[in-house]
Enzyme design. Structure first.
Site, PDB file in Angstrom:
ATOM      1  N   ASP A 315     -24.202 -10.100 -55.499  1.00 50.30           N
ATOM      2  CA  ASP A 315     -25.533  -9.650 -55.886  1.00 50.30           C
ATOM      3  C   ASP A 315     -26.391 -10.808 -56.392  1.00 50.30           C
ATOM      4  O   ASP A 315     -27.616 -10.788 -56.245  1.00 50.30           O
ATOM      5  CB  ASP A 315     -25.432  -8.579 -56.969  1.00 50.30           C
ATOM      6  CG  ASP A 315     -24.890  -7.273 -56.427  1.00 50.30           C
ATOM      7  OD1 ASP A 315     -24.797  -7.144 -55.191  1.00 50.30           O
ATOM      8  OD2 ASP A 315     -24.549  -6.380 -57.234  1.00 50.30           O
ATOM      9  N   GLY A 316     -25.764 -11.823 -56.983  1.00 50.24           N
ATOM     10  CA  GLY A 316     -26.520 -12.981 -57.445  1.00 50.24           C
ATOM     11  C   GLY A 316     -27.194 -13.724 -56.308  1.00 50.24           C
ATOM     12  O   GLY A 316     -28.303 -14.264 -56.478  1.00 50.24           O
ATOM     13  N   ASN A 394     -33.916  -7.412 -60.876  1.00 48.37           N
ATOM     14  CA  ASN A 394     -33.045  -6.624 -61.751  1.00 48.37           C
ATOM     15  C   ASN A 394     -33.760  -6.202 -63.031  1.00 48.37           C
ATOM     16  O   ASN A 394     -34.085  -5.042 -63.205  1.00 48.37           O
ATOM     17  CB  ASN A 394     -31.776  -7.412 -62.092  1.00 48.37           C
ATOM     18  CG  ASN A 394     -30.612  -7.023 -61.208  1.00 48.37           C
ATOM     19  OD1 ASN A 394     -30.740  -6.150 -60.348  1.00 48.37           O
ATOM     20  ND2 ASN A 394     -29.490  -7.664 -61.392  1.00 48.37           N
ATOM     21  N   ASP A 424     -31.451  -5.540 -81.365  1.00 54.40           N
ATOM     22  CA  ASP A 424     -31.157  -6.813 -80.715  1.00 54.40           C
ATOM     23  C   ASP A 424     -32.145  -7.154 -79.612  1.00 54.40           C
ATOM     24  O   ASP A 424     -32.220  -8.310 -79.200  1.00 54.40           O
ATOM     25  CB  ASP A 424     -29.736  -6.795 -80.134  1.00 54.40           C
ATOM     26  CG  ASP A 424     -28.682  -6.933 -81.219  1.00 54.40           C
ATOM     27  OD1 ASP A 424     -29.071  -7.231 -82.360  1.00 54.40           O
ATOM     28  OD2 ASP A 424     -27.498  -6.746 -80.930  1.00 54.40           O
TER      29      ASP A 424
END
Length: 552
Positions: A315-316, A394, A424
């Site tokens: 996917d990268g 993404n 966070d």
């Protein structure tokens, strides 16, 4: 007693006898004499003994302070909302102005003539297409699908995605160019294609319905989400771009084999990255026909030269392929050579059969939406004074970085205040990224063809802070307040990390150009198979009856 009016705050300190000292505050500056009087009044109030009723005055004073704080916060929210609305209207005005300029440039002069009866007849110098091509072109657009020439006219070289072309840009359209230059070479035209809505059990040439129809008081919506999108080549592809995962011997061997097969068996022009080009020439001088680019400026013109993109990796690698194209993206055929493959449905060992099917067509595709992000600094005069936009496939993540303090982020959706995020951080994700960081932070898995923006907090400081799914047409603004104790950091698809100081803002909206990825079966089948195989979704042991024999 306390009130707020026209940026003026007046505080009355009550005394035992009911007298008061007045302290005016004009735009954050105060008079020294008034401040001295107020300090004396406070000292007298402290030195005097507590009498009956003083507690009531203190309670009233505290309530008044709360009222002022609430009024100031509402004023700040109203100002931010007004700025966001003004920025959106100004952006629409600029787009409309650019569109009008394009229309004026394309205006065709007409000549006036007289017919037999002496009436004025306007003759437009419009080129006539032979063999009824004009009639076919007008009829195919809108009846059976979305044609590639509906976006930009043939031969048009407008590489600024922010300029609206002659026809309004639609998300499901891709670019088509007749001829192009690359260095000192002339290449043949890109392959033309057509996107159409199709569904199992129905004819593939069905007419495309409107999104919403209104007839005799009956409002209906077309079931667009249930229809699979099909890509049919109107002219065969001629140029292929191959992108590979780096630092992998298996991928390098597969790439050289794939390049040889595409050239010898399919007679295609092949582009690769400069790194891969060097590796191929080092391996053998046979690969002299492989082409590449020399600088980043040539990448901006890459979508006019490439008909198809093949990715070898996980996917990268698909994310890297999407980041290379700042505007239109050619169809992507992703092969799985990674650990998790939510976007890579094709298996590398069957690349010949898969590419044969893709090049022959028609194929099912998934239009994966992207987010367009702008960073607006506190020193900017307007929202248009922003940094270069960044496209993400993404998600974009705003977190606290190395700071030990919780993030404090003010979030707005169009003209509405959403919430103040304390935790966070925050994730703004596409539906394609719903199985990535958003899923790990507690967000829901969403079908990639659902047009939506996922609003997912990261470890929020509230148990009731649950994720949201917003529609695609909204604009989300995340701002670091001026009184924030620390900075925030924004990362885009896990890279390009930017620092957000107090007063800086990040504006996200749905990008115009999606990323079309080829499907092995169809969009829904590939999505379900990926979560079953990649995540082992809902995998559990089968329950057995007590009287049945146990498995050995």
């Amino acid at each position: 007693m306390l009130w707020y009016q026209s940026q003026t705050v007046v505080i009355l300190f009550f005394h035992r006898q009911g007298n008061a000292s007045v302290l005016p505050l004009e735009n954050g500056f105060n008079d020294s004499l008034s401040m001295l009087n107020s300090e004396k009044a406070v000292e007298e109030l402290i030195q005097q003994p507590l009498l009956h009723g003083i507690d009531d005055h203190l309670i009233e004073f505290a309530e008044a302070l709360r009222t002022v704080a609430k009024a100031l916060r509402q004023a700040a929210e109203g100002k931010a909302s007004a700025q966001a609305e003004a920025s959106e209207w100004k952006r629409k005005y600029e787009l409309e102005k650019s569109r009008n300029l394009q229309l004026e440039k394309r205006a065709i002069p007409s000549e006036k003539h007289l017919d037999e009866n002496g009436r004025v007849v306007h003759l437009t110098n419009k080129p006539v297409l032979s063999d009824g091509a004009a009639e076919k072109s007008d009829r195919c657009c809108g009846e059976h699908g979305i044609c590639s020439h509906q976006v930009l006219r043939d031969g048009e070289h407008d590489h600024d995605a922010s300029v609206v072309p002659n026809k309004m840009i639609r998300k499901n359209e891709l670019r088509h160019v007749i001829i192009y230059w690359f260095g000192d070479k002339i290449f043949p035209s890109c392959a033309s294609f057509k996107l159409s809505w199709c569904c199992k059990g129905e004819k593939s040439d069905q007419k495309k319905h409107d999104i919403v129809s209104f007839e005799k008081g009956n409002i209906t919506t077309a079931e667009r989400s249930s229809k699979q999108i099909s890509l049919k080549w109107e002219s065969p592809p001629q140029t292929v771009l191959i992108l590979t995962k780096p630092n992998s011997t298996a991928v390098r061997m597969l790439c050289s084999e794939l390049v040889r097969w595409l050239k010898e068996q399919k007679s295609l022009n092949i582009f690769v990255e400069p790194r891969v080009h060097t590796e191929l020439l080092t391996e053998s001088s046979y690969y002299q026909f492989v082409q590449t680019w020399e600088n980043d400026k040539e990448i901006l013109f890459l979508h006019t030269k490439v008909d198809l993109v093949v990715t070898l990796g996980g996917d990268g690698t698909v994310l890297w392929a999407a980041s290379m194209f700042k505007g239109p993206v050619p169809p992507v055929v992703p092969f799985s050579l990674g650990s998790l493959g939510f976007m890579t449905p094709f298996y590398s060992e069957h690349y010949k059969e898969c590419l044969d099917s893709v090049l022959r067509g028609p194929i099912s595709i998934t239009l994966r939406h992207r987010l367009q992000c702008h960073v607006i600094r506190a020193s900017a005069k307007s929202d248009l004074d922003s940094e270069e936009p960044i496209l993400v496939l993404n998600e974009v993540t705003i977190d606290r970085g190395i700071s030990s303090f919780l993030t404090n982020l003010e979030c707005y959706c169009d003209n509405s205040f959403v919430t103040c995020v304390q935790g966070d951080g925050l994730i703004l994700s596409t539906t394609s990224g719903s199985t990535a960081y958003s899923l790990a932070a507690g967000g829901s898995m969403v079908h990639p063809q659902v047009p939506a923006i996922l609003f997912t907090p990261i470890c929020p400081h509230s148990l009731s802070f649950r994720p949201l799914i917003l529609p695609e047409h909204v604009t989300v603004r995340v701002q670091v307040p001026f009184n924030s104790r620390g900075h925030a950091w924004a990362s885009f698809d896990g890279k390009d990390r930017k620092k957000l100081a107090p007063g800086d803002a990040l504006v996200c909206s749905m990008a115009t150009w999606p990323v079309p990825t080829a499907c092995q079966a169809d969009s829904t089948g590939d999505f379900l198979r990926s979560i079953h195989e990649g995540l082992h979704w809902n995998l559990r042991k089968t329950q057995q009856a007590f009287d049945s024999p146990r498995e050995t």
